[in-house]
Write a protein that holds these residues in place. Structure first.
Motif, PDB file in Angstrom:
ATOM      1  N   THR A  14     -55.128  -5.696 -10.723  1.00  0.00           N
ATOM      2  CA  THR A  14     -54.036  -6.803 -10.249  1.00  0.00           C
ATOM      3  C   THR A  14     -53.681  -7.966 -11.124  1.00  0.00           C
ATOM      4  O   THR A  14     -54.833  -8.449 -11.930  1.00  0.00           O
ATOM      5  N   ARG A  15     -52.658  -8.685 -11.170  1.00  0.00           N
ATOM      6  CA  ARG A  15     -52.436  -9.871 -11.722  1.00  0.00           C
ATOM      7  C   ARG A  15     -52.834 -10.976 -10.811  1.00  0.00           C
ATOM      8  O   ARG A  15     -52.747 -10.946  -9.676  1.00  0.00           O
ATOM      9  N   MET A  16     -53.474 -12.036 -11.206  1.00  0.00           N
ATOM     10  CA  MET A  16     -53.788 -13.226 -10.447  1.00  0.00           C
ATOM     11  C   MET A  16     -54.803 -12.663  -9.380  1.00  0.00           C
ATOM     12  O   MET A  16     -54.353 -12.889  -8.072  1.00  0.00           O
ATOM     13  N   PRO A  17     -55.828 -12.069  -9.681  1.00  0.00           N
ATOM     14  CA  PRO A  17     -56.436 -11.359  -8.462  1.00  0.00           C
ATOM     15  C   PRO A  17     -57.082 -12.438  -7.333  1.00  0.00           C
ATOM     16  O   PRO A  17     -57.191 -12.081  -6.311  1.00  0.00           O
ATOM     17  N   GLU A  18     -57.302 -13.591  -7.936  1.00  0.00           N
ATOM     18  CA  GLU A  18     -58.117 -14.480  -6.995  1.00  0.00           C
ATOM     19  C   GLU A  18     -56.939 -14.954  -5.847  1.00  0.00           C
ATOM     20  O   GLU A  18     -57.285 -15.629  -4.862  1.00  0.00           O
ATOM     21  N   SER A  19     -55.668 -14.622  -6.042  1.00  0.00           N
ATOM     22  CA  SER A  19     -54.739 -15.026  -5.053  1.00  0.00           C
ATOM     23  C   SER A  19     -54.055 -14.025  -4.107  1.00  0.00           C
ATOM     24  O   SER A  19     -53.279 -14.281  -3.430  1.00  0.00           O
ATOM     25  N   ARG A  20     -54.850 -12.810  -4.254  1.00  0.00           N
ATOM     26  CA  ARG A  20     -54.109 -11.870  -3.576  1.00  0.00           C
ATOM     27  C   ARG A  20     -54.286 -12.050  -1.930  1.00  0.00           C
ATOM     28  O   ARG A  20     -53.440 -11.802  -1.455  1.00  0.00           O
ATOM     29  N   LEU A  21     -55.205 -12.722  -1.458  1.00  0.00           N
ATOM     30  CA  LEU A  21     -55.410 -13.003  -0.009  1.00  0.00           C
ATOM     31  C   LEU A  21     -54.328 -14.125   0.479  1.00  0.00           C
ATOM     32  O   LEU A  21     -53.771 -13.986   1.542  1.00  0.00           O
ATOM     33  N   ALA A  22     -54.190 -14.811  -0.427  1.00  0.00           N
ATOM     34  CA  ALA A  22     -53.402 -15.970  -0.015  1.00  0.00           C
ATOM     35  C   ALA A  22     -51.972 -15.494  -0.003  1.00  0.00           C
ATOM     36  O   ALA A  22     -51.246 -15.973   1.012  1.00  0.00           O
ATOM     37  N   ARG A  23     -51.524 -14.743  -0.699  1.00  0.00           N
ATOM     38  CA  ARG A  23     -50.024 -14.025  -0.876  1.00  0.00           C
ATOM     39  C   ARG A  23     -50.078 -13.166   0.256  1.00  0.00           C
ATOM     40  O   ARG A  23     -48.880 -13.259   0.950  1.00  0.00           O
ATOM     41  N   LEU A  24     -50.999 -12.270   0.544  1.00  0.00           N
ATOM     42  CA  LEU A  24     -50.873 -11.614   1.790  1.00  0.00           C
ATOM     43  C   LEU A  24     -50.740 -12.410   3.140  1.00  0.00           C
ATOM     44  O   LEU A  24     -49.890 -12.106   4.118  1.00  0.00           O
ATOM     45  N   LEU A  25     -51.422 -13.663   3.280  1.00  0.00           N
ATOM     46  CA  LEU A  25     -51.329 -14.298   4.515  1.00  0.00           C
ATOM     47  C   LEU A  25     -49.912 -15.185   4.586  1.00  0.00           C
ATOM     48  O   LEU A  25     -49.807 -15.512   5.535  1.00  0.00           O
ATOM     49  N   GLU A  26     -49.573 -15.379   3.529  1.00  0.00           N
ATOM     50  CA  GLU A  26     -48.258 -15.959   3.383  1.00  0.00           C
ATOM     51  C   GLU A  26     -46.947 -15.068   4.293  1.00  0.00           C
ATOM     52  O   GLU A  26     -46.115 -15.504   4.694  1.00  0.00           O
ATOM     53  N   GLY A  27     -47.237 -13.846   4.273  1.00  0.00           N
ATOM     54  CA  GLY A  27     -46.521 -13.002   5.092  1.00  0.00           C
ATOM     55  C   GLY A  27     -46.519 -12.892   6.523  1.00  0.00           C
ATOM     56  O   GLY A  27     -45.952 -12.228   7.494  1.00  0.00           O
ATOM     57  N   LEU A  28     -47.588 -13.692   7.093  1.00  0.00           N
ATOM     58  CA  LEU A  28     -47.750 -13.720   8.431  1.00  0.00           C
ATOM     59  C   LEU A  28     -46.496 -14.522   9.191  1.00  0.00           C
ATOM     60  O   LEU A  28     -46.267 -15.561   8.580  1.00  0.00           O
ATOM     61  N   PRO A  29     -45.833 -13.784  10.099  1.00  0.00           N
ATOM     62  CA  PRO A  29     -44.833 -14.395  10.755  1.00  0.00           C
ATOM     63  C   PRO A  29     -44.857 -15.914  11.401  1.00  0.00           C
ATOM     64  O   PRO A  29     -46.042 -16.154  11.916  1.00  0.00           O
ATOM     65  N   GLU A  30     -44.023 -16.725  10.969  1.00  0.00           N
ATOM     66  CA  GLU A  30     -44.227 -18.148  11.432  1.00  0.00           C
ATOM     67  C   GLU A  30     -44.229 -18.145  12.717  1.00  0.00           C
ATOM     68  O   GLU A  30     -43.754 -17.429  13.777  1.00  0.00           O
ATOM     69  N   LEU A  40     -70.890 -14.880  -4.831  1.00  0.00           N
ATOM     70  CA  LEU A  40     -69.930 -15.848  -5.529  1.00  0.00           C
ATOM     71  C   LEU A  40     -69.120 -14.967  -6.597  1.00  0.00           C
ATOM     72  O   LEU A  40     -69.269 -14.744  -7.742  1.00  0.00           O
ATOM     73  N   ASP A  41     -68.096 -14.047  -5.941  1.00  0.00           N
ATOM     74  CA  ASP A  41     -67.312 -12.993  -6.493  1.00  0.00           C
ATOM     75  C   ASP A  41     -66.103 -13.212  -6.353  1.00  0.00           C
ATOM     76  O   ASP A  41     -65.529 -14.403  -5.970  1.00  0.00           O
ATOM     77  N   ILE A  42     -65.025 -12.344  -6.807  1.00  0.00           N
ATOM     78  CA  ILE A  42     -63.727 -12.396  -6.623  1.00  0.00           C
ATOM     79  C   ILE A  42     -63.080 -12.293  -5.365  1.00  0.00           C
ATOM     80  O   ILE A  42     -62.265 -13.051  -4.828  1.00  0.00           O
ATOM     81  N   LEU A  43     -63.821 -11.984  -4.423  1.00  0.00           N
ATOM     82  CA  LEU A  43     -63.613 -11.873  -2.947  1.00  0.00           C
ATOM     83  C   LEU A  43     -63.819 -13.721  -2.413  1.00  0.00           C
ATOM     84  O   LEU A  43     -62.905 -14.088  -1.518  1.00  0.00           O
ATOM     85  N   THR A  44     -64.848 -14.028  -2.788  1.00  0.00           N
ATOM     86  CA  THR A  44     -65.369 -15.402  -2.551  1.00  0.00           C
ATOM     87  C   THR A  44     -64.020 -16.453  -3.181  1.00  0.00           C
ATOM     88  O   THR A  44     -63.597 -17.417  -2.212  1.00  0.00           O
ATOM     89  N   ASP A  45     -63.549 -15.949  -4.241  1.00  0.00           N
ATOM     90  CA  ASP A  45     -62.424 -16.704  -4.861  1.00  0.00           C
ATOM     91  C   ASP A  45     -61.304 -16.742  -4.168  1.00  0.00           C
ATOM     92  O   ASP A  45     -60.558 -17.678  -3.826  1.00  0.00           O
ATOM     93  N   ASN A  46     -61.067 -15.347  -3.431  1.00  0.00           N
ATOM     94  CA  ASN A  46     -59.752 -15.172  -2.856  1.00  0.00           C
ATOM     95  C   ASN A  46     -59.745 -16.079  -1.429  1.00  0.00           C
ATOM     96  O   ASN A  46     -58.808 -16.841  -1.158  1.00  0.00           O
ATOM     97  N   ALA A  47     -61.081 -16.100  -0.868  1.00  0.00           N
ATOM     98  CA  ALA A  47     -61.167 -17.110   0.323  1.00  0.00           C
ATOM     99  C   ALA A  47     -61.047 -18.361   0.003  1.00  0.00           C
ATOM    100  O   ALA A  47     -60.077 -19.218   0.690  1.00  0.00           O
ATOM    101  N   LEU A  48     -61.484 -19.032  -1.203  1.00  0.00           N
ATOM    102  CA  LEU A  48     -61.560 -20.317  -1.736  1.00  0.00           C
ATOM    103  C   LEU A  48     -59.941 -20.541  -1.921  1.00  0.00           C
ATOM    104  O   LEU A  48     -59.479 -21.697  -1.552  1.00  0.00           O
ATOM    105  N   VAL A  49     -58.919 -19.813  -2.581  1.00  0.00           N
ATOM    106  CA  VAL A  49     -57.729 -20.103  -3.080  1.00  0.00           C
ATOM    107  C   VAL A  49     -56.671 -20.033  -1.676  1.00  0.00           C
ATOM    108  O   VAL A  49     -56.087 -20.808  -1.238  1.00  0.00           O
ATOM    109  N   ALA A  50     -57.303 -19.204  -0.553  1.00  0.00           N
ATOM    110  CA  ALA A  50     -56.366 -18.994   0.717  1.00  0.00           C
ATOM    111  C   ALA A  50     -56.627 -20.226   1.549  1.00  0.00           C
ATOM    112  O   ALA A  50     -55.614 -20.582   2.279  1.00  0.00           O
TER     113      ALA A  50
END
Length: 310
Positions: free
Chosen positions: A121-137, A151-161
């Motif tokens: 993936t591109r910008m792997p740290e942002s995958r969870l944030a982008r996924l949660l942007e799809g939650l219906p308002e 302290l790995d890429i999953l932790t980074d995903n949580a921090l970004v989201a």
């Protein structure tokens, strides 16, 4: 209503990561306990099991892991699943208050996510944030992320989201060192990805025995000292105390959250304190509701050798 930080597209849900790279500090119990307390307040809550070990899914909530052949969180993070995020959510029975406690469960495929995120993936740290942007308002008021002990890429995903963090800790030397490393990690991620500062709501000491040993009292004093900001270190007040208590395991075995299983227990009240803090951060409760709570007493003092009963 208080708006979320500029990295978020809409006022709600408020996304909180329950985060500490050290294992065994009570992340899962804190996640489900706080989620249960928020649901008791009538809030709609989505829990995310970001840990491949899956204790939130299987132990705390008594649910099954997702079949790896079905849409699941792991596949969504690495791009193998690109459908709606709603199809990943396990809908659970509404709370009697009208609140909700739903779950994005883990799957065995989560064990491969770290390797695949770097390779696929591109910008792997942002995958969870982008996924949660799809939650219906308007679907959820809060999202709570149960993070893996690393302290790995999953932790980074949580921090970004996340909009903010709650950090569970233990009153011992290794936990304090892990806390310092985590604060450094947060600062690095924010700087490298040019993110707004995440709100550090505070610390939750837990998984300790009562009465406190001499060493534990000394370490608790150090944790309490984080409530006073110092150069380069943000204020990290203690939100609540979660000492070892049999009621937590009893609640898990019964398939209920602690606040539903034993509403009058001191541990339930601790979860309610944390829920109040997050509700204020989300703009769903007034600041006075938090500041009006009785102050926590110092557990490092000799007189504070017990708190509640199991």
């Amino acid at each position: 209503m208080e708006s979320r930080p500029s990295h978020a597209a809409s006022p709600l849900p408020r996304i909180t990561a329950i985060l500490n790279q050290k294992g065994g500090v009570g992340k899962t119990g804190l996640t489900v306990g706080t989620g249960g307390a928020l649901a008791e307040r009538g809030r709609r809550v989505l829990l995310i099991d970001l840990d491949a070990q899956g204790h939130l899914t299987t132990e705390a909530l008594g649910e099954d892991e997702v079949d790896p052949d079905l849409p699941n969180l792991a596949h969504a993070l690495v791009g193998k699943y690109e459908g709606p995020v709603e199809d990943l959510i396990l809908r659970r029975k509404p709370h009697t208050s009208g609140g909700q406690l739903d779950l994005i469960p883990t799957s065995v495929a989560m064990f491969l996510v770290v390797r695949e995120l770097y390779g696929r993936t591109r910008m792997p740290e942002s995958r969870l944030a982008r996924l949660l942007e799809g939650l219906p308002e308007g679907t959820y008021d809060h999202v709570l992320i149960d993070c893996p002990p690393s302290l790995d890429i999953l932790t980074d995903n949580a921090l970004v989201a996340a909009d903010g963090l709650v950090i569970p800790v233990q009153p011992n030397n290794t936990s304090l060192r892990a806390l310092r490393l985590l604060i450094e990690q947060i600062a690095v991620i924010e700087e490298e990805m040019r993110l707004p500062r995440r709100e550090l709501y505070g610390l939750v000491p837990g998984i300790y025995r009562r009465p406190l040993s001499g060493i534990a009292k000394f370490k608790m004093e150090e944790l309490e000292g984080y409530g006073n900001p110092a150069p380069g270190i943000p204020a990290l007040p203690i939100l609540a105390h979660l000492p070892l208590a049999a009621v937590v395991e009893e609640a898990w075995l019964s398939g209920a959250t602690v606040v539903d299983y034993k509403p009058s227990h001191s541990i339930s009240d601790a979860y309610r304190r944390i829920a109040t803090r997050l509700d204020v951060a989300a703009g769903l409760s007034s600041e006075h509701e938090w500041t009006g709570l009785p102050p926590l007493e110092s557990l490092s003092a000799d007189a504070q050798n017990s708190q509640g009963s199991d």
